[in-house]
Motif scaffolding. Structure first.
Motif, PDB file in Angstrom:
ATOM      1  N   VAL A  43       2.586   1.338   5.658  1.00 25.36           N
ATOM      2  CA  VAL A  43       1.928   1.946   6.822  1.00 25.36           C
ATOM      3  C   VAL A  43       0.904   2.989   6.385  1.00 25.36           C
ATOM      4  O   VAL A  43      -0.157   3.130   7.005  1.00 25.36           O
ATOM      5  CB  VAL A  43       2.938   2.545   7.825  1.00 25.36           C
ATOM      6  CG1 VAL A  43       3.715   1.448   8.530  1.00 25.36           C
ATOM      7  CG2 VAL A  43       3.889   3.540   7.180  1.00 25.36           C
ATOM      8  N   ARG A  44       1.194   3.713   5.312  1.00 26.53           N
ATOM      9  CA  ARG A  44       0.197   4.665   4.819  1.00 26.53           C
ATOM     10  C   ARG A  44      -1.034   3.948   4.272  1.00 26.53           C
ATOM     11  O   ARG A  44      -2.163   4.455   4.365  1.00 26.53           O
ATOM     12  CB  ARG A  44       0.817   5.575   3.752  1.00 26.53           C
ATOM     13  CG  ARG A  44       1.852   6.538   4.312  1.00 26.53           C
ATOM     14  CD  ARG A  44       2.224   7.646   3.344  1.00 26.53           C
ATOM     15  NE  ARG A  44       3.279   8.504   3.913  1.00 26.53           N
ATOM     16  CZ  ARG A  44       3.055   9.490   4.762  1.00 26.53           C
ATOM     17  NH1 ARG A  44       1.810   9.777   5.148  1.00 26.53           N
ATOM     18  NH2 ARG A  44       4.062  10.219   5.243  1.00 26.53           N
ATOM     19  N   ALA A  45      -0.827   2.772   3.711  1.00 28.95           N
ATOM     20  CA  ALA A  45      -1.961   1.999   3.197  1.00 28.95           C
ATOM     21  C   ALA A  45      -2.916   1.611   4.319  1.00 28.95           C
ATOM     22  O   ALA A  45      -4.142   1.678   4.151  1.00 28.95           O
ATOM     23  CB  ALA A  45      -1.465   0.742   2.479  1.00 28.95           C
ATOM     24  N   THR A  46      -2.394   1.210   5.472  1.00 25.53           N
ATOM     25  CA  THR A  46      -3.278   0.848   6.582  1.00 25.53           C
ATOM     26  C   THR A  46      -4.030   2.058   7.103  1.00 25.53           C
ATOM     27  O   THR A  46      -5.194   1.958   7.498  1.00 25.53           O
ATOM     28  CB  THR A  46      -2.499   0.168   7.732  1.00 25.53           C
ATOM     29  OG1 THR A  46      -1.509   1.062   8.228  1.00 25.53           O
ATOM     30  CG2 THR A  46      -1.836  -1.118   7.269  1.00 25.53           C
ATOM     31  N   GLN A  47      -3.368   3.216   7.086  1.00 25.82           N
ATOM     32  CA  GLN A  47      -4.029   4.436   7.549  1.00 25.82           C
ATOM     33  C   GLN A  47      -5.153   4.843   6.581  1.00 25.82           C
ATOM     34  O   GLN A  47      -6.266   5.182   7.003  1.00 25.82           O
ATOM     35  CB  GLN A  47      -2.993   5.563   7.673  1.00 25.82           C
ATOM     36  CG  GLN A  47      -3.501   6.828   8.355  1.00 25.82           C
ATOM     37  CD  GLN A  47      -4.005   7.842   7.349  1.00 25.82           C
ATOM     38  OE1 GLN A  47      -3.486   7.911   6.234  1.00 25.82           O
ATOM     39  NE2 GLN A  47      -5.008   8.604   7.731  1.00 25.82           N
ATOM     40  N   VAL A  48      -4.887   4.771   5.274  1.00 25.32           N
ATOM     41  CA  VAL A  48      -5.911   5.097   4.276  1.00 25.32           C
ATOM     42  C   VAL A  48      -7.074   4.112   4.364  1.00 25.32           C
ATOM     43  O   VAL A  48      -8.254   4.498   4.296  1.00 25.32           O
ATOM     44  CB  VAL A  48      -5.289   5.097   2.860  1.00 25.32           C
ATOM     45  CG1 VAL A  48      -6.381   5.135   1.789  1.00 25.32           C
ATOM     46  CG2 VAL A  48      -4.341   6.280   2.702  1.00 25.32           C
ATOM     47  N   LEU A  49      -6.753   2.841   4.525  1.00 22.88           N
ATOM     48  CA  LEU A  49      -7.792   1.819   4.631  1.00 22.88           C
ATOM     49  C   LEU A  49      -8.683   2.072   5.849  1.00 22.88           C
ATOM     50  O   LEU A  49      -9.916   1.955   5.775  1.00 22.88           O
ATOM     51  CB  LEU A  49      -7.141   0.435   4.722  1.00 22.88           C
ATOM     52  CG  LEU A  49      -8.056  -0.761   4.937  1.00 22.88           C
ATOM     53  CD1 LEU A  49      -9.049  -0.898   3.787  1.00 22.88           C
ATOM     54  CD2 LEU A  49      -7.233  -2.044   5.090  1.00 22.88           C
TER      55      LEU A  49
END
Length: 543
Positions: A505-511
């Motif tokens: 979920v953090r990856a989608t936010q960073v992306l």
């Protein structure tokens, strides 16, 4: 002496040859945990089907003892058919040294009307989907599980499974050799739902099967050469990273050859080779009109993909700008499921805080309904609070197929439980602009030479996973240990799953932040790889 079963009729020919020529190398390779778990799940499913079918009419069944040796199983199966047994479970047909065929069926059904037997297989995947009761051009043929009565079924739609049809054709040919094949030219498949038998008409399948089988048995016998080519199967194939007898792996060979399948895998590479394009460099240098038989999206983008690969560019912008839907209140969502048993973890990220909604009761479990209901209630409350404050809201996932599936499945399975929505409420949410698929945003705006998975794209935005083994297949093994399927529960694996889910979920936010702020400056555009460009920004080689 080479033998071939029906499982080898679908998939990579080169893998088939390597497996046949280097069996000792393969024997040393540890089986992929995901493959092992799917095999175990399939065995459990078949056992359940057997027990329920046999219990319904014990006198009708001959169950072949699974502890028998192969030759004894085949003899017992032939004896049961010669005696006219109505139903046979676990039948194994005699191996054919001349043709190389070997195989067996979970279920052999005597055709009382025409004589002979109908092969029925039990598979651990869906063979049909529910259909709304609206008109359709085609209704599949299905039968009741306990009484063979094939009829057109208006309640389901077919899920095409070529591997099932090939296996049934294989079994039909083996039955036919002994005069035991029903003249009806049909076979059956019992799928994951275990609610009916899907009836396959084999009339138009046999010719394709015969051609395919002839090719595959020649490969196994060393009569036809093969070459590596990148296909989806490569992701789980040991030969992709391991070569036979010290030789390069398939990945290594393709990189040395700069093979075109590295940027145009599967059937796309096959089309290109017909037109004389063997390497990434030849594709990058393409001039003129696209091939008249190209059916894989804009051909110009395929050429750009090759040029970007040569330049080492992980992404190419399609447009001058990059945009993604943003909102005042943003929630990232990622689920973890196990096989087809259920979704045990819904992970969320809001204002930098990770909140998991989980059940650690081994799936399937009614407690899954509790965790899902709590997740949905929380998500809808955040959404309602945003609306009440006059703020915009959006929830984000990456590749919504799994999330959508388990939202609908959970709503159906746990209808009426606290917090669980109706399917209509789920549909209203997922069809709204407030449910945003970041995978679609990436697909729409970038060409991705190395793939579009989150593990490929998020690192370009600067994100890295804490666990070097993070991935869907690995998480299956972590889950088994976390809930104690095979031993006492391992609580460290629960922590591992939480961290993996949180990183997703953090990856989608960073992306999303990267796409909004920096992507337009950091990613080259289509114009950088236009006609005549075979290098592009950065130069160098993708190999």
């Amino acid at each position: 002496m080479a033998f071939l079963d029906a499982r080898s009729l679908i998939g990579c020919r080169h893998r088939l040859r390597l497996d046949a020529e280097h069996p000792d190398t393969i024997a040393e390779v540890r089986e992929d945990p995901g493959v092992q778990q799917r095999r175990e799940a399939a065995t459990a499913h078949r056992t359940k089907v057997r027990d329920e079918l046999v219990a319904a009419a014990p006198a009708d069944w001959v169950v072949i003892d699974p502890r028998l040796r192969a030759g004894e199983k085949a003899a017992a199966t032939m004896a049961a058919m010669e005696a006219g047994a109505p139903r046979i479970w676990g039948g194994l047909l005699p191996q054919e040294p001349d043709t190389g065929r070997r195989g067996g069926a979970e279920f052999l059904l005597r055709d009382d009307d025409r004589g002979g037997y109908i092969p029925i297989i039990v598979v651990n995947h869906k063979v049909t989907d529910p259909r709304r009761p609206d008109p359709a051009d085609f209704h599949p043929l299905t039968s009741d599980l306990f009484r063979w009565q094939p009829r057109r079924d208006k309640h389901v739609k077919l899920r095409p499974q070529p591997r099932d049809q090939q296996r049934l054709a294989h079994l039909y040919r083996m039955l036919q050799r002994h005069g035991m094949a029903s003249p009806a030219l049909v076979g059956g498949a019992i799928g994951l739902a275990f609610d009916r038998i899907l009836v396959h008409d084999l009339t138009n399948v046999l010719a394709d099967y015969d051609q395919r089988y002839g090719d595959r048995i020649a490969v196994v016998r060393g009569e036809l050469p093969t070459q590596p080519s990148k296909v989806p199967e490569c992701r789980q194939c040991p030969w992709w990273v391991r070569g036979p007898d010290g030789n390069p792996s398939c990945e290594g060979q393709l990189a040395l050859m700069r093979d075109v399948s590295l940027v145009a895998p599967g059937s796309r590479a096959e089309v290109l080779r017909v037109h004389g394009v063997q390497t990434v460099d030849e594709l990058a240098a393409w001039e003129g009109e696209e091939p008249d038989d190209w059916q894989h999206g804009p051909f110009s983008e395929t050429v750009v993909t090759a040029r970007a690969w040569i330049a080492g560019a992980p992404l190419v912008r399609r447009f001058d700008t990059v945009s993604v839907r943003r909102a005042d209140v943003e929630v990232d969502v990622d689920l973890e499921s196990y096989q087809e048993d259920g979704a045990y973890l819904w992970g969320t990220l809001l204002d930098g805080v990770y909140r998991p909604f989980v059940t650690w009761d081994p799936l399937p479990t009614e407690d899954e309904g509790r965790s899902f209901g709590e997740f949905w209630t929380w998500l809808m409350r955040v959404r309602a609070d945003a609306h009440a404050a006059g703020k915009t809201f959006a929830a984000y996932c990456y590749s919504r197929t799994a999330e959508d599936k388990w939202l609908y499945e959970s709503a159906r399975r746990f209808a009426g439980k606290p917090g669980v929505p109706t399917t209509e409420q789920v549909r209203a949410f997922v069809d709204s602009p407030e449910w945003v698929d970041m995978f679609q945003a990436v697909t729409d705006q970038f060409i991705c030479p190395n793939g579009k998975g989150l593990k490929k794209i998020a690192p370009v935005a600067g994100f890295g996973w804490r666990d070097p083994e993070a991935g869907g297949e690995a998480s299956m093994g972590w889950y088994r240990r976390a809930v104690g399927y095979d031993a006492d529960p391992d609580l460290s694996q629960r922590t591992r799953l939480f961290e993996y889910n949180e990183d997703d979920v953090r990856a989608t936010q960073v992306l999303r932040d990267w796409m909004s702020r920096r992507a337009v400056d950091e990613v080259p555009s289509l114009s950088d790889f236009g006609r005549g460009a075979t290098g592009g920004p950065g130069g160098g080689s993708g190999a």
